[in-house]
Structures are given as structure tokens and as C-alpha cells.
Design an enzyme around this catalytic site. Structure first.
Site, PDB file in Angstrom:
ATOM      1  CE  LYS A 123      14.908  -2.658  21.749  1.00  8.96           C
ATOM      2  NZ  LYS A 123      14.332  -2.905  23.091  1.00  8.96           N
TER       3      LYS A 123
ATOM      4  CE1 TYR B 175      17.944  -0.380  26.290  1.00  5.58           C
ATOM      5  CE2 TYR B 175      19.358  -1.940  25.158  1.00  5.58           C
ATOM      6  CZ  TYR B 175      18.225  -1.148  25.185  1.00  5.58           C
ATOM      7  OH  TYR B 175      17.374  -1.113  24.103  1.00  5.58           O
TER       8      TYR B 175
ATOM      9  CG  PHE C 116      14.429  -6.191  32.499  1.00  7.11           C
ATOM     10  CD1 PHE C 116      15.129  -5.340  31.664  1.00  7.11           C
ATOM     11  CD2 PHE C 116      13.466  -5.643  33.335  1.00  7.11           C
ATOM     12  CE1 PHE C 116      14.880  -3.978  31.639  1.00  7.11           C
ATOM     13  CE2 PHE C 116      13.201  -4.282  33.330  1.00  7.11           C
ATOM     14  CZ  PHE C 116      13.924  -3.441  32.477  1.00  7.11           C
TER      15      PHE C 116
ATOM     16  NE  ARG D  32       8.492   6.978  24.998  1.00  4.42           N
ATOM     17  CZ  ARG D  32       9.182   5.985  25.561  1.00  4.42           C
ATOM     18  NH1 ARG D  32      10.338   5.595  25.037  1.00  4.42           N
ATOM     19  NH2 ARG D  32       8.742   5.383  26.636  1.00  4.42           N
TER      20      ARG D  32
ATOM     21  CB  THR E 141       7.736  -1.128  26.801  1.00  3.41           C
ATOM     22  OG1 THR E 141       8.061   0.258  26.882  1.00  3.41           O
ATOM     23  CG2 THR E 141       9.004  -1.954  26.970  1.00  3.41           C
TER      24      THR E 141
ATOM     25  NE  ARG F 194       8.779  -1.329  21.451  1.00  4.40           N
ATOM     26  CZ  ARG F 194       9.118  -0.340  22.283  1.00  4.40           C
ATOM     27  NH1 ARG F 194       8.185   0.419  22.830  1.00  4.40           N
ATOM     28  NH2 ARG F 194      10.392  -0.126  22.567  1.00  4.40           N
TER      29      ARG F 194
ATOM     30  CG  ASN G 182      10.874  -4.032  23.010  1.00  2.83           C
ATOM     31  OD1 ASN G 182      11.999  -4.092  22.544  1.00  2.83           O
ATOM     32  ND2 ASN G 182      10.541  -3.164  23.951  1.00  2.83           N
TER      33      ASN G 182
ATOM     34  CG  HIS H 166      15.791   2.110  22.138  1.00  2.00           C
ATOM     35  ND1 HIS H 166      15.487   2.074  23.475  1.00  2.00           N
ATOM     36  CD2 HIS H 166      16.412   3.303  21.928  1.00  2.00           C
ATOM     37  CE1 HIS H 166      15.902   3.181  24.052  1.00  2.00           C
ATOM     38  NE2 HIS H 166      16.480   3.950  23.136  1.00  2.00           N
TER      39      HIS H 166
ATOM     40  CD  GLU I 263      18.713   6.390  24.259  1.00  5.33           C
ATOM     41  OE1 GLU I 263      18.316   6.054  25.384  1.00  5.33           O
ATOM     42  OE2 GLU I 263      17.959   6.461  23.256  1.00  5.33           O
TER      43      GLU I 263
HETATM   44  P1  CMP Z   1      13.708  -0.318  25.332  1.00  2.00           P
HETATM   45  O1  CMP Z   1      12.690   0.702  25.002  1.00  2.00           O
HETATM   46  O2  CMP Z   1      14.806  -0.542  24.389  1.00  2.00           O
HETATM   47  O3  CMP Z   1      14.343   0.053  26.760  1.00  2.00           O
HETATM   48  C1  CMP Z   1      14.627  -0.862  27.776  1.00  2.00           C
HETATM   49  C2  CMP Z   1      14.369  -2.269  27.362  1.00  2.00           C
HETATM   50  O4  CMP Z   1      14.333  -3.202  28.411  1.00  2.00           O
HETATM   51  C3  CMP Z   1      12.983  -2.361  26.758  1.00  2.00           C
HETATM   52  O5  CMP Z   1      12.959  -1.717  25.526  1.00  2.00           O
HETATM   53  C4  CMP Z   1      12.783  -3.860  26.732  1.00  2.00           C
HETATM   54  O6  CMP Z   1      13.414  -4.463  25.613  1.00  2.00           O
HETATM   55  C5  CMP Z   1      13.514  -4.283  27.994  1.00  2.00           C
HETATM   56  N1  CMP Z   1      12.560  -4.577  29.053  1.00  2.00           N
HETATM   57  C6  CMP Z   1      11.735  -3.714  29.675  1.00  2.00           C
HETATM   58  N2  CMP Z   1      10.985  -4.361  30.585  1.00  2.00           N
HETATM   59  C7  CMP Z   1      11.351  -5.666  30.532  1.00  2.00           C
HETATM   60  C8  CMP Z   1      10.958  -6.829  31.217  1.00  2.00           C
HETATM   61  N3  CMP Z   1      10.007  -6.790  32.158  1.00  2.00           N
HETATM   62  N4  CMP Z   1      11.554  -7.998  30.895  1.00  2.00           N
HETATM   63  C9  CMP Z   1      12.513  -8.038  29.948  1.00  2.00           C
HETATM   64  N5  CMP Z   1      12.942  -6.950  29.244  1.00  2.00           N
HETATM   65  C10 CMP Z   1      12.366  -5.788  29.546  1.00  2.00           C
END
Ligand code: CMP
Length: 138
Positions: A10, A50, A58, A86, A92, A103, A113, A116, A127
């Protein structure tokens, strides 16, 4: 079970110069890169990727962040790819990610984070196809 997953390094990790180290960790964990490219997503394209999170509070923040700068998109191949990847990236929320995970090493917050990873075989295919034509998947 599919043997492929999809990832993005990212904008936060790209800005901090972690792309090479993350690709090296992916390689060392036994994943083969089946496709890779660096892309700067528009807000529209980030929102489309997304779209499943459209109703989440968010979503706006996520779209802003993911279109802030370049990402590296890749399709990765390995037995049990989705689950193993994963595990490699960790939770996450980096505060909950296990020691040694990508991460834990490189992410700053649940929003920013670093990487992905697809959550299912079906989403891995969807994807991967979002970023790569069939001619670009090896
Ligand atoms: P990703 O695995 O790319 O899939 C969805 C993304 O949403 C996740 O990683 C985070 O980057 C983002 N995300 C998930 N939960 C939150 C949150 N509570 N606040 C902000 N971003 C979030």
C-alpha cells in the site's frame, strides 16, 4: 482450493521505501510472483476495488489513502496461498499482528496497514483480474 492470492503493497509502505523488503519476505516465504506492477490508483479505481466496504464508516478514508500514492499489485502462487499469505502479513490491525509478520514490521495503524491480502480464493481471482489481464498473469 486455489494456489493463488492477490496482494497490494500500500501507499504507506511504498512511501517509506519498504517495497523491496516486503517482496523479499514474500519470496523467502515460498511464494512465486505470477504477476506484478506498480500503479497509482485514481480515487475512482480505489473506490471500485474496495466497493465491498462502501457502507463502512472508514470507506472514505480508505479510498483517500489508497489513492494517495503508488502501490505495488501482485498475484502470488503457493500451495494454500490465501491462508498462508494471511499468516505472513498478520492481523489487519498491526497492534494485534504476530511478531515477525509484515504488518507487525511495517504497518502503522489499522487504516495504514502496509499490505493487502485476499480473504478467499474467489476474491483472489476477482482482485487479480481487477489489475491484470490474462496476458499479464504467468
Ligand atoms: P485490507 O485488508 O486491504 O481490506 C480492507 C481495508 O480497510 C483494510 O485492509 C484496512 O486498510 C481498512 N480498514 C479496516 N478496518 C478499518 C478501520 N477500522 N479504520 C480504517 N481502515 C480500516
Amino acid at each position: 482450493m486455489s494456489n493463488r492470492t492477490f496482494t497490494m503493497i500500500k501507499p504507506d509502505a511504498t512511501e517509506k521505501g519498504h517495497t523491496g523488503a516486503i517482496l523479499e519476505k514474500i519470496n523467502a516465504a515460498g511464494f512465486r510472483i505470477a504477476a506484478v506492477k506498480m500503479v497509482h490508483l485514481s480515487k475512482e479505481k480505489a473506490g471500485e476495488f474496495y466497493a465491498v466496504h462502501k457502507e463502512r464508516p472508514f470507506y472514505g478514508e480508505l479510498v483517500e489513502f489508497m489513492s494517495r500514492g503508488p502501490i505495488t499489485a501482485a498475484i502470488l502462487e503457493k500451495e494454500n496461498a490465501v491462508e498462508d499469505f494471511r499468516k505472513l502479513i498478520g492481523a489487519t490491525n498491526p497492534a494485534q499482528a504476530a511478531e515477525g509478520t509484515i504488518r507487525k514490521l511495517y504497518a502503522a495503524s489499522v487504516g495504514e496497514n502496509a499490505v493487502h491480502g485476499s480473504d478467499s480464493d474467489e476474491n483472489a481471482r476477482i482482485e487479480g483480474d481487477f489489475f491484470f489481464s490474462k496476458l499479464e498473469q504467468f
